[in-house]
Design a protein around this motif. Structure first.
Motif, mmCIF file in Angstrom:
data_model
loop_
_atom_site.group_PDB
_atom_site.id
_atom_site.type_symbol
_atom_site.label_atom_id
_atom_site.label_comp_id
_atom_site.label_asym_id
_atom_site.label_seq_id
_atom_site.Cartn_x
_atom_site.Cartn_y
_atom_site.Cartn_z
ATOM 1 N N GLU A 19 6.853 -29.186 41.913
ATOM 2 C CA GLU A 19 7.660 -29.188 40.654
ATOM 3 C C GLU A 19 7.003 -27.239 41.081
ATOM 4 N N LEU A 20 5.988 -26.979 41.099
ATOM 5 C CA LEU A 20 5.825 -25.582 41.110
ATOM 6 C C LEU A 20 6.575 -24.524 41.404
ATOM 7 N N GLY A 21 7.019 -25.685 43.263
ATOM 8 C CA GLY A 21 7.776 -24.787 43.517
ATOM 9 C C GLY A 21 9.322 -24.342 42.871
ATOM 10 N N LEU A 22 9.427 -24.945 42.011
ATOM 11 C CA LEU A 22 11.274 -24.753 41.213
ATOM 12 C C LEU A 22 10.828 -24.057 39.863
ATOM 13 N N LEU A 23 9.701 -24.176 39.679
ATOM 14 C CA LEU A 23 9.444 -22.780 38.633
ATOM 15 C C LEU A 23 9.065 -21.534 39.062
ATOM 16 N N VAL A 24 8.838 -21.417 40.315
ATOM 17 C CA VAL A 24 8.196 -20.228 40.328
ATOM 18 C C VAL A 24 9.159 -19.548 41.362
ATOM 19 N N HIS A 25 10.076 -20.468 41.506
ATOM 20 C CA HIS A 25 11.926 -19.552 42.358
ATOM 21 C C HIS A 25 12.755 -19.018 40.948
ATOM 22 N N ALA A 26 12.411 -20.147 39.509
ATOM 23 C CA ALA A 26 12.965 -19.416 39.015
ATOM 24 C C ALA A 26 12.416 -18.391 37.581
ATOM 25 N N ALA A 27 11.247 -18.395 37.905
ATOM 26 C CA ALA A 27 9.749 -17.236 37.618
ATOM 27 C C ALA A 27 10.785 -15.770 38.351
ATOM 28 N N VAL A 28 10.746 -15.924 39.497
ATOM 29 C CA VAL A 28 11.377 -14.924 40.308
ATOM 30 C C VAL A 28 12.430 -14.355 40.270
ATOM 31 N N ARG A 29 13.107 -15.147 39.743
ATOM 32 C CA ARG A 29 14.883 -15.207 39.279
ATOM 33 C C ARG A 29 14.628 -14.408 38.294
ATOM 34 N N ASP A 30 14.213 -14.710 37.092
ATOM 35 C CA ASP A 30 14.503 -14.859 35.816
ATOM 36 C C ASP A 30 13.885 -13.850 35.485
ATOM 37 N N HIS A 31 12.655 -13.119 36.128
ATOM 38 C CA HIS A 31 11.132 -12.198 35.585
ATOM 39 C C HIS A 31 11.452 -11.184 36.859
ATOM 40 N N GLY A 32 12.163 -11.367 37.759
ATOM 41 C CA GLY A 32 12.352 -10.179 37.959
ATOM 42 C C GLY A 32 11.028 -9.641 39.028
ATOM 43 N N LEU A 33 10.479 -10.948 39.278
ATOM 44 C CA LEU A 33 9.071 -10.346 40.314
ATOM 45 C C LEU A 33 9.318 -10.536 41.333
ATOM 46 N N PRO A 34 8.080 -10.200 42.123
ATOM 47 C CA PRO A 34 8.419 -10.565 43.719
ATOM 48 C C PRO A 34 8.976 -11.554 44.188
ATOM 49 N N SER A 35 9.126 -11.487 45.103
ATOM 50 C CA SER A 35 10.006 -12.880 46.170
ATOM 51 C C SER A 35 8.250 -13.579 46.970
ATOM 52 N N ALA A 36 7.969 -14.823 45.861
ATOM 53 C CA ALA A 36 7.107 -15.692 46.263
ATOM 54 C C ALA A 36 7.644 -17.276 46.349
ATOM 55 N N SER A 37 7.035 -17.529 46.931
ATOM 56 C CA SER A 37 7.364 -19.155 46.914
ATOM 57 C C SER A 37 5.436 -19.677 47.134
ATOM 58 N N THR A 56 4.198 -14.584 49.905
ATOM 59 C CA THR A 56 5.495 -13.209 49.898
ATOM 60 C C THR A 56 6.646 -12.569 50.900
ATOM 61 N N LEU A 57 7.270 -12.100 50.507
ATOM 62 C CA LEU A 57 8.265 -11.663 51.753
ATOM 63 C C LEU A 57 7.324 -10.471 51.964
ATOM 64 N N GLN A 58 7.460 -10.111 50.965
ATOM 65 C CA GLN A 58 6.362 -8.297 50.955
ATOM 66 C C GLN A 58 5.116 -8.317 50.826
ATOM 67 N N PRO A 59 4.544 -8.628 51.683
ATOM 68 C CA PRO A 59 2.522 -8.314 51.428
ATOM 69 C C PRO A 59 1.655 -7.722 50.639
ATOM 70 N N GLU A 60 2.785 -6.720 50.976
ATOM 71 C CA GLU A 60 2.438 -5.117 50.402
ATOM 72 C C GLU A 60 2.158 -5.620 48.036
ATOM 73 N N ARG A 61 2.996 -6.301 48.156
ATOM 74 C CA ARG A 61 3.570 -6.822 46.963
ATOM 75 C C ARG A 61 2.798 -8.186 46.166
ATOM 76 N N ALA A 62 2.259 -8.325 47.196
ATOM 77 C CA ALA A 62 1.657 -9.421 46.419
ATOM 78 C C ALA A 62 0.157 -10.044 45.855
ATOM 79 N N ALA A 63 0.100 -8.867 45.203
ATOM 80 C CA ALA A 63 -1.199 -8.473 44.576
ATOM 81 C C ALA A 63 -0.432 -8.971 43.070
ATOM 82 N N ALA A 64 1.018 -8.098 42.917
ATOM 83 C CA ALA A 64 2.172 -7.895 41.679
ATOM 84 C C ALA A 64 2.387 -9.038 41.069
#
Length: 124
Positions: A19-37, A56-64
């Motif tokens: 369930e969280l996989g789907l919610l996080v995917h939607a949040a990344v898309r909707d809120h412009g967050l760094p790509s995370a899974s 995250t795909l970009q480890p340097e943006r993981a904290a954000a």
């Protein structure tokens, strides 16, 4: 019956991960967050807390990404309470899973070591 408790936490963790996989995917898309899974979810035995491990795909943006996901944890919990058949949804804590980064670093070191070994005329 302690084994039953562990099976239940495993089942709840697996359902939360889906369930969280789907919610996080939607949040990344909707809120412009760094790509995370979501890579894993660990639930405490009393089902009060769930640690959600993300990559995250970009480890340097993981904290954000982790900071933003922790800020959205309340919204995620409300959405989970509507979609899951569970009496009480655990509190969510998002943490960065650096195992992929460590694995890539080890693989890179092994490749470099292999290249150095074959460069000297040795068999690697």
């Amino acid at each position: 019956m302690p084994s039953r408790d562990f099976k239940r936490t495993d089942r709840v963790g697996a359902e939360l991960r889906r369930e969280l996989g789907l919610l996080v995917h939607a949040a990344v898309r909707d809120h412009g967050l760094p790509s995370a899974s979501v890579s894993d979810v660990e639930v405490t035995r009393d089902l009060d807390w769930a640690t959600v491990w993300v990559t995250t795909l970009q480890p340097e943006r993981a904290a954000a990404a982790v900071k933003a996901l922790n800020e959205l944890a309340g919204e995620f919990r409300r959405a989970l309470s509507r979609s899951m058949r569970i009496r009480r949804v655990p509190e969510l804590r998002f943490k960065y899973d650096d195992s992929v980064d460590r694995g890539e670093r080890i693989e890179q070191l092994l490749r470099e070591d292999g290249e150095q070994g074959t460069g000297n005329g040795e068999r690697g």
